[in-house]
Write a protein that holds these residues in place. Sequence first.
Motif, PDB file in Angstrom:
ATOM      1  N   ASP A 184      51.156  42.906  56.733  1.00 20.22           N
ATOM      2  CA  ASP A 184      52.389  43.308  56.054  1.00 20.22           C
ATOM      3  C   ASP A 184      52.902  44.571  56.748  1.00 20.22           C
ATOM      4  O   ASP A 184      52.445  45.682  56.468  1.00 20.22           O
ATOM      5  CB  ASP A 184      52.107  43.570  54.578  1.00 20.22           C
ATOM      6  CG  ASP A 184      53.362  43.897  53.781  1.00 20.22           C
ATOM      7  OD1 ASP A 184      54.414  44.189  54.403  1.00 20.22           O
ATOM      8  OD2 ASP A 184      53.293  43.867  52.541  1.00 20.22           O
ATOM      9  N   THR A 185      53.844  44.394  57.669  1.00 22.01           N
ATOM     10  CA  THR A 185      54.320  45.525  58.469  1.00 22.01           C
ATOM     11  C   THR A 185      55.262  46.433  57.684  1.00 22.01           C
ATOM     12  O   THR A 185      55.658  47.488  58.191  1.00 22.01           O
ATOM     13  CB  THR A 185      55.020  45.028  59.743  1.00 22.01           C
ATOM     14  OG1 THR A 185      56.032  44.072  59.396  1.00 22.01           O
ATOM     15  CG2 THR A 185      54.011  44.362  60.674  1.00 22.01           C
ATOM     16  N   ASP A 186      55.623  46.052  56.465  1.00 21.72           N
ATOM     17  CA  ASP A 186      56.349  46.974  55.593  1.00 21.72           C
ATOM     18  C   ASP A 186      55.375  47.924  54.895  1.00 21.72           C
ATOM     19  O   ASP A 186      55.691  49.095  54.665  1.00 21.72           O
ATOM     20  CB  ASP A 186      57.156  46.203  54.548  1.00 21.72           C
ATOM     21  CG  ASP A 186      58.268  45.387  55.175  1.00 21.72           C
ATOM     22  OD1 ASP A 186      58.824  45.826  56.200  1.00 21.72           O
ATOM     23  OD2 ASP A 186      58.580  44.295  54.658  1.00 21.72           O
ATOM     24  N   ALA A 220      47.208  49.463  64.110  1.00 22.58           N
ATOM     25  CA  ALA A 220      48.277  49.313  65.099  1.00 22.58           C
ATOM     26  C   ALA A 220      49.638  49.223  64.420  1.00 22.58           C
ATOM     27  O   ALA A 220      50.622  49.816  64.884  1.00 22.58           O
ATOM     28  CB  ALA A 220      48.026  48.084  65.958  1.00 22.58           C
ATOM     29  N   ALA A 221      49.720  48.486  63.311  1.00 17.29           N
ATOM     30  CA  ALA A 221      50.980  48.403  62.567  1.00 17.29           C
ATOM     31  C   ALA A 221      51.411  49.777  62.072  1.00 17.29           C
ATOM     32  O   ALA A 221      52.603  50.055  61.937  1.00 17.29           O
ATOM     33  CB  ALA A 221      50.842  47.439  61.393  1.00 17.29           C
ATOM     34  N   ARG A 242      54.641  47.752  68.258  1.00 18.11           N
ATOM     35  CA  ARG A 242      55.409  46.644  68.824  1.00 18.11           C
ATOM     36  C   ARG A 242      54.575  45.368  68.899  1.00 18.11           C
ATOM     37  O   ARG A 242      55.044  44.276  68.553  1.00 18.11           O
ATOM     38  CB  ARG A 242      55.919  47.009  70.214  1.00 18.11           C
ATOM     39  CG  ARG A 242      56.839  45.952  70.841  1.00 18.11           C
ATOM     40  CD  ARG A 242      57.079  46.208  72.307  1.00 18.11           C
ATOM     41  NE  ARG A 242      55.866  45.973  73.102  1.00 18.11           N
ATOM     42  CZ  ARG A 242      55.452  44.755  73.470  1.00 18.11           C
ATOM     43  NH1 ARG A 242      56.127  43.676  73.108  1.00 18.11           N
ATOM     44  NH2 ARG A 242      54.358  44.632  74.200  1.00 18.11           N
ATOM     45  N   LEU A 243      53.330  45.491  69.326  1.00 22.75           N
ATOM     46  CA  LEU A 243      52.468  44.320  69.457  1.00 22.75           C
ATOM     47  C   LEU A 243      52.257  43.620  68.115  1.00 22.75           C
ATOM     48  O   LEU A 243      52.286  42.387  68.040  1.00 22.75           O
ATOM     49  CB  LEU A 243      51.115  44.734  70.046  1.00 22.75           C
ATOM     50  CG  LEU A 243      51.094  45.094  71.526  1.00 22.75           C
ATOM     51  CD1 LEU A 243      49.735  45.674  71.909  1.00 22.75           C
ATOM     52  CD2 LEU A 243      51.413  43.874  72.382  1.00 22.75           C
ATOM     53  N   GLU A 254      55.592  41.909  66.817  1.00 27.77           N
ATOM     54  CA  GLU A 254      55.994  40.734  67.591  1.00 27.77           C
ATOM     55  C   GLU A 254      54.967  39.601  67.553  1.00 27.77           C
ATOM     56  O   GLU A 254      55.344  38.445  67.745  1.00 27.77           O
ATOM     57  CB  GLU A 254      56.260  41.137  69.047  1.00 27.77           C
ATOM     58  CG  GLU A 254      57.463  42.069  69.201  1.00 27.77           C
ATOM     59  CD  GLU A 254      57.808  42.338  70.658  1.00 27.77           C
ATOM     60  OE1 GLU A 254      57.129  41.766  71.549  1.00 27.77           O
ATOM     61  OE2 GLU A 254      58.748  43.117  70.903  1.00 27.77           O
ATOM     62  N   GLY A 255      53.711  39.917  67.306  1.00 24.32           N
ATOM     63  CA  GLY A 255      52.720  38.855  67.390  1.00 24.32           C
ATOM     64  C   GLY A 255      51.854  38.627  66.181  1.00 24.32           C
ATOM     65  O   GLY A 255      51.251  37.553  66.049  1.00 24.32           O
ATOM     66  N   PHE A 256      51.764  39.613  65.263  1.00 22.80           N
ATOM     67  CA  PHE A 256      50.800  39.507  64.166  1.00 22.80           C
ATOM     68  C   PHE A 256      51.427  39.738  62.798  1.00 22.80           C
ATOM     69  O   PHE A 256      50.707  39.874  61.811  1.00 22.80           O
ATOM     70  CB  PHE A 256      49.663  40.515  64.372  1.00 22.80           C
ATOM     71  CG  PHE A 256      48.891  40.316  65.647  1.00 22.80           C
ATOM     72  CD1 PHE A 256      47.802  39.467  65.689  1.00 22.80           C
ATOM     73  CD2 PHE A 256      49.263  40.979  66.810  1.00 22.80           C
ATOM     74  CE1 PHE A 256      47.081  39.294  66.863  1.00 22.80           C
ATOM     75  CE2 PHE A 256      48.557  40.810  67.990  1.00 22.80           C
ATOM     76  CZ  PHE A 256      47.465  39.960  68.022  1.00 22.80           C
ATOM     77  N   ASP A 257      52.738  39.790  62.733  1.00 23.85           N
ATOM     78  CA  ASP A 257      53.406  40.043  61.453  1.00 23.85           C
ATOM     79  C   ASP A 257      53.077  38.929  60.454  1.00 23.85           C
ATOM     80  O   ASP A 257      52.972  37.758  60.808  1.00 23.85           O
ATOM     81  CB  ASP A 257      54.914  40.129  61.662  1.00 23.85           C
ATOM     82  CG  ASP A 257      55.647  40.444  60.374  1.00 23.85           C
ATOM     83  OD1 ASP A 257      55.682  41.618  59.995  1.00 23.85           O
ATOM     84  OD2 ASP A 257      56.157  39.496  59.740  1.00 23.85           O
TER      85      ASP A 257
END
Length: 393
Positions: free
Chosen positions: A184-186, A297-298, A355-356, A359-362
């Motif tokens: 959850d990138t939020d 990372a997120a 960014r990674l 773009e790839g794990f959201d």
Amino acid sequence: MPQPPRIALFANTEWYLYNFRLPLAKRLQVELGAEVWVICPDGPYRPRLEAEGFHWISAEVDRRGLNPVRDLTAAARLARDLRKVRLDLLHNFTLKSILIGTLAARRAGTPRIVNAVTGLGSMFSSSHWGRYRLPRTLLEAFLRWTFRNPGTRTIFQNPSDLAQVATHAGHQDRCRLIAGSGIDTDRFHPSDRPSTPPRLILASRLLKDKGIGDFCEAASIVHQSCPEVVFQVAGEIDEGNPGSFSPLELEALKCRFPMVQFLGHRDDMPDLYRQATLAVLPSHYREGVPRSLLEAAASGLPLVAVDGEGIRDIVRHGSNGRLVPPKDGGALAEALLELLVDPSTREAYGRESRRLVVEGFDQRRVLDATFAVYQELGFPPRSDAPERMRVEP
């Protein structure tokens, strides 16, 4: 009227389902109107799952090894429950759940099975080859056997695990690659970080193969030249895992390395990451794609980890972090010291980490890919499918 589609999610702990698969279960409820069942041993998170509207089926899962009699008995008991529920699809997570769940589903006539290999774990670590040689061989053979069923799909989190198990197996068209369980990138996002003191965070179950001891050794080295640095370990003992530290071993570690703070289990990981300077994972465990590194990372953190399968899918050496040899506290300390004195590189690595993941794990991408696997198997079923039995009280 036709019954709503029924799907069950099976894992070896209720903690795993609540913390890692809750978004999937809720999306099944909302978008498909599905009845969602959770299969797991009882534990503190079971009431939380039921409060979300999920039905619970108790399962016995011995995580300490392969015991054929015990595992077959657990599969037979689960099969009885699955016959009553009449699922449309069973989604198994982790190796032991795949073993028990697949046997139970085949016996109960469940038409669709999805197996998610979330990492091959200690059994496939080279240092345990002698101890685990036979069970590892049997488990690989079992996974390859599942590929033969056209109603089964197997999801791997990294290409190395897929190649390890699926090579020369036949029916590789029934295997899929989906990176991680979705972040959850939020919820996990970058923020302004305190400039002092620097904080190094390792989030993990307290397993020996996760490199906890190596982190402590590196901390003692870094502490000599940078005594202001804070070293934190977020995680708790996993009593169901044979590779876990015991309470006595943990106390000895704390006494030997007093500069390391052992925080225990934490529910505020986003806040911890936003306070951190670096995220570390010196694991020589056979990872899928480590959840803790994805969350870090997120959150925009540079990463330092052991160069291994699954880990290098999120840690790109010289791009968003540093990769070091396994079981080498000195090399780990050297990498940490280099980044601690180089804020501009840390900042660049943190941006690339974010960014990674986006773009790839959201989480949205992972859930979309998982739903696509379900659709390959014809789930949800047609609305004119025969009505299923209700669960007996």
